[in-house]
Design an enzyme around this catalytic site. Structure first.
Site, PDB file in Angstrom:
ATOM      1  N   GLU A 144      -9.677   0.534  -2.486  1.00 33.23           N
ATOM      2  CA  GLU A 144     -10.194   1.660  -1.700  1.00 33.23           C
ATOM      3  C   GLU A 144     -10.583   2.794  -2.652  1.00 33.23           C
ATOM      4  OE1 GLU A 144      -7.400   4.054   0.624  1.00 33.23           O
ATOM      5  OE2 GLU A 144      -8.771   3.913   2.320  1.00 33.23           O
ATOM      6  N   GLU A 153      -0.482   4.270   9.574  1.00 33.46           N
ATOM      7  CA  GLU A 153      -1.945   4.131   9.572  1.00 33.46           C
ATOM      8  C   GLU A 153      -2.365   4.339   8.130  1.00 33.46           C
ATOM      9  OE1 GLU A 153      -3.751   3.249  12.034  1.00 33.46           O
ATOM     10  OE2 GLU A 153      -2.619   3.755  13.835  1.00 33.46           O
ATOM     11  N   LYS A 183       4.568  17.332   8.901  1.00 33.98           N
ATOM     12  CA  LYS A 183       4.336  17.727   7.502  1.00 33.98           C
ATOM     13  C   LYS A 183       2.867  17.511   7.193  1.00 33.98           C
ATOM     14  CE  LYS A 183       4.128  15.987   3.513  1.00 33.98           C
ATOM     15  NZ  LYS A 183       3.021  16.780   2.898  1.00 33.98           N
ATOM     16  N   CYS A 224     -10.660   6.648   6.472  1.00 35.97           N
ATOM     17  CA  CYS A 224      -9.845   5.443   6.249  1.00 35.97           C
ATOM     18  C   CYS A 224     -10.578   4.172   6.649  1.00 35.97           C
ATOM     19  CB  CYS A 224      -8.541   5.557   7.020  1.00 35.97           C
ATOM     20  SG  CYS A 224      -8.799   5.923   8.757  1.00 35.97           S
ATOM     21  N   GLY A 267       2.684   4.526   2.396  1.00 36.95           N
ATOM     22  CA  GLY A 267       3.171   3.900   3.639  1.00 36.95           C
ATOM     23  C   GLY A 267       4.299   2.914   3.353  1.00 36.95           C
ATOM     24  N   GLY A 270      -1.872   7.883   5.868  1.00 37.91           N
ATOM     25  CA  GLY A 270      -2.097   8.159   4.451  1.00 37.91           C
ATOM     26  C   GLY A 270      -2.352   6.859   3.718  1.00 37.91           C
ATOM     27  N   SER A 271      -2.057   6.853   2.434  1.00 39.10           N
ATOM     28  CA  SER A 271      -2.405   5.682   1.622  1.00 39.10           C
ATOM     29  C   SER A 271      -1.403   4.540   1.824  1.00 39.10           C
ATOM     30  CB  SER A 271      -2.441   6.088   0.150  1.00 39.10           C
ATOM     31  OG  SER A 271      -1.154   6.471  -0.247  1.00 39.10           O
ATOM     32  N   THR A 272      -1.843   3.355   1.485  1.00 38.60           N
ATOM     33  CA  THR A 272      -0.986   2.163   1.644  1.00 38.60           C
ATOM     34  C   THR A 272       0.262   2.228   0.755  1.00 38.60           C
ATOM     35  OG1 THR A 272      -2.810   0.827   2.444  1.00 38.60           O
ATOM     36  CG2 THR A 272      -0.988  -0.368   1.431  1.00 38.60           C
TER      37      THR A 272
END
Ligand SMILES: NC(=O)c1ccc[n+]([C@@H]2O[C@H](COP(=O)([O-])OP(=O)(O)OC[C@H]3O[C@@H](n4cnc5c(N)ncnc54)[C@H](O)[C@@H]3O)[C@@H](O)[C@H]2O)c1
Length: 501
Positions: free
Chosen positions: A401, A266, A191, A300, A249, A244-246
């Site tokens: 971030e 990641e 995706k 990242c 995740g 992607g973002s935390t």
């Protein structure tokens, strides 16, 4: 009206081509059953490029069925050398189409053509070749510790895998997921990010042309809340590999735990760079610049927090400012442009918000901090590269971030203080240290809480070397041999060879 599956487009640098707009499932282009149409924009002037279809749960289910069927009926038993050959063919086709793929990437994402053509494309091709070479080199172990018994292990594919990727390196992230999964004998559904779907959809045609059997690879665009969630929830998917973002995740991990899928995450970062008094200042300035400003700061592992020792601090700041102010922000197709637009208005406004936050928190805006209005007379999504100094550890701009051309700088007295401050983060992705003293460099490298430490460089990526995060920067490893093993499971076989009757 029937959904449009292709559209003839011309990139800003004049390449005419057929852009796929549908979902690539079972080696066919199909329309979304969800009827989602997602507009993709050119961030240089915010004009619409085209509308691309987005997958819903039913489409994801179709892709999973195709992937399961392909896995059970042939792919899992394909000779490993054949799998490697297919990946090599895909690498060669990607090489042949590199100019068009790089042009699409620049158009859709805003990254410079130089970066897309000379970094992203070679990286994507390199990952395909690297894992093509690995396909027939996966081996197990043999245990013969007792005359009456043998045991061996086999590395088996997990089955149906899903990759979910972000928008900052659309094509190379696609290969990070596809190549190791396929080399290890899995099938995969990818995706792609809804903000930048165009290059990976074009690439899907190359997957088919390379000769991968139907169902082995599916590539779909779609919103995270629909297509992404449907993948995380699906009971017949064995692994999710997410970049992607935390926060996303964490959500994926929670959802995937219901069906106990393997997960590789990641996620985000706020990576420190420590520059000691004895560093080669010229070298440190170059890397401190590219380490955060490359790709519009949308990396990242960008070294977004600089810690500079007091003896060189003033000199460093003066020269670093000069470097940052000297680069061209502008049309990403122009050869001398270093920085293009941010990827979307959402990201653009998020960065402007952090600039306001930095000012309110009392940090000093050393340079930048505004919208760059001088690009082709149009506003676009351009931000002047921004440096904040006098930044304290409790500030949001130190902890969060930003994901833009935005760096915070802190002064430190001694190494203990630098390491403590560098580790004062929920993230732990990259880190860098600059010194001519190799003993100090290794001592600091050991104590930094980060998956990667660069000594006298920054974001010097190497696909053969494992990459992963500490703390909330991720779980598991990508790239290198460990990245391949993450797409396998280990089976142990015990054999009774006793001669006793
Ligand atoms: N650690 C790494 O290797 C690495 C590499 C690149 C980017 N990143 C991180 O990615 C982030 C920027 O990317 P982004 O803004 O696209 O991140 P994001 O988390 O918003 O989206 C990433 C992907 O996840 C999908 N998604 C969103 N919500 C979902 C959900 N609830 N369930 C399933 N899928 C969902 C999106 O559609 C997209 O494909 C930054 O935080 C950056 O640090 C990390």
């Amino acid at each position: 009206m029937a959904s449009q599956l292709f559209k003839e487009l011309t990139t800003p640098n004049g390449i005419k081509y057929q852009q796929p707009l549908g979902l690539f499932i079972d080696n066919e282009w199909v329309a979304s059953k969800e009827n989602d149409e997602i507009i993709t924009i050119n961030p240089t002037d915010e004009s619409e490029i085209c509308k691309v279809q987005g997958a819903g749960a039913e489409d994801i289910d179709d892709a999973v069925k195709a992937a399961r069927n392909a896995f059970e009926n042939g792919w899992r038993d394909t000779d490993a050398t054949v799998r490697g050959d297919l990946l090599y063919k895909l690498a060669r086709l990607t090489e042949e189409h590199a100019d068009i793929l790089a042009s699409i990437e620049t158009w859709d994402n805003g990254k410079t053509y130089n970066a897309a053509r000379n970094d992203d494309l070679p990286e994507a091709i390199g990952v395909l070749k690297y894992y093509a070479g690995w396909a027939d080199k996966l081996t197990g172990q043999l245990f013969s510790n007792n005359p009456e018994k043998l045991a061996y292990t086999v590395r088996e594919p997990l089955g149906v895998c899903a990759g979910i990727i972000p928008w900052n390196f659309p094509l190379s992230m696609a290969t990070y997921k596809l190549a190791p999964a396929l080399a290890a004998g899995n099938t995969i559904i990818l995706k792609i990010a809804e903000q930048t779907p165009l290059s990976a959809l074009y690439f899907a045609n190359l997957v088919r042309e390379a000769g991968f059997p139907p169902g082995v690879v599916s590539i779909v665009n779609g919103f995270g809340r629909k297509a992404g969630v449907a993948l995380a929830e699906h009971p017949d998917i064995n692994k999710i590999s997410f970049t992607g973002s935390t926060p996303t995740g964490k959500e994926i991990m929670k959802t995937a735990s219901n069906t106990m899928k393997r997960v590789t995450l990641e996620t985000g970062g706020k990576s420190p760079m420590i520059i000691l008094d004895d560093a080669d200042l010229e070298q440190a300035i170059e890397w401190a610049h590219s380490g955060i400003m490359y790709n519009q700061g949308q990396v990242c592992s960008a070294t977004s927090r600089l810690f500079v020792q007091e003896g060189i601090y003033d000199d460093f700041i003066a020269r670093y400012k000069q470097k940052v102010e000297g680069v061209k922000v502008g049309n990403p197709f122009e050869d001398d442009t270093f920085q293009g637009p941010q990827v979307t208005r959402v990201q653009f406004e998020k960065i402007l918000g952090y600039i306001e936050t930095g000012k309110k928190e009392g940090a000093t805006l050393a340079t930048g901090g505004n919208v760059n209005k001088n690009v082709n007379g149009s506003q676009g999504l351009f931000i002047s590269p921004t440096i904040f100094t006098d930044v304290e550890e409790n500030m949001q701009i130190f902890q969060e971030e930003v994901f833009g051309p935005f760096v915070v700088v802190c002064k430190f007295k001694n190494i203990t203080e630098a390491i403590r401050k560098a580790n004062n983060s929920v993230f732990g992705l990259g880190s860098a240290v600059f010194t001519k003293d190799i003993t100090k460099a290794h001592t600091i490298a050991r104590r930094l809480e980060a998956g990667t430490v660069w000594i006298n460089s920054s974001n010097d990526a190497d696909i053969r070397v494992p990459f992963g995060g500490y703390k909330q920067s991720g779980i598991g490893i990508e790239l290198g041999e460990m990245g391949l093993l993450a797409y396998t499971t280990c089976k142990a076989v015990h054999i009774n060879v006793s001669s006793k009757l």
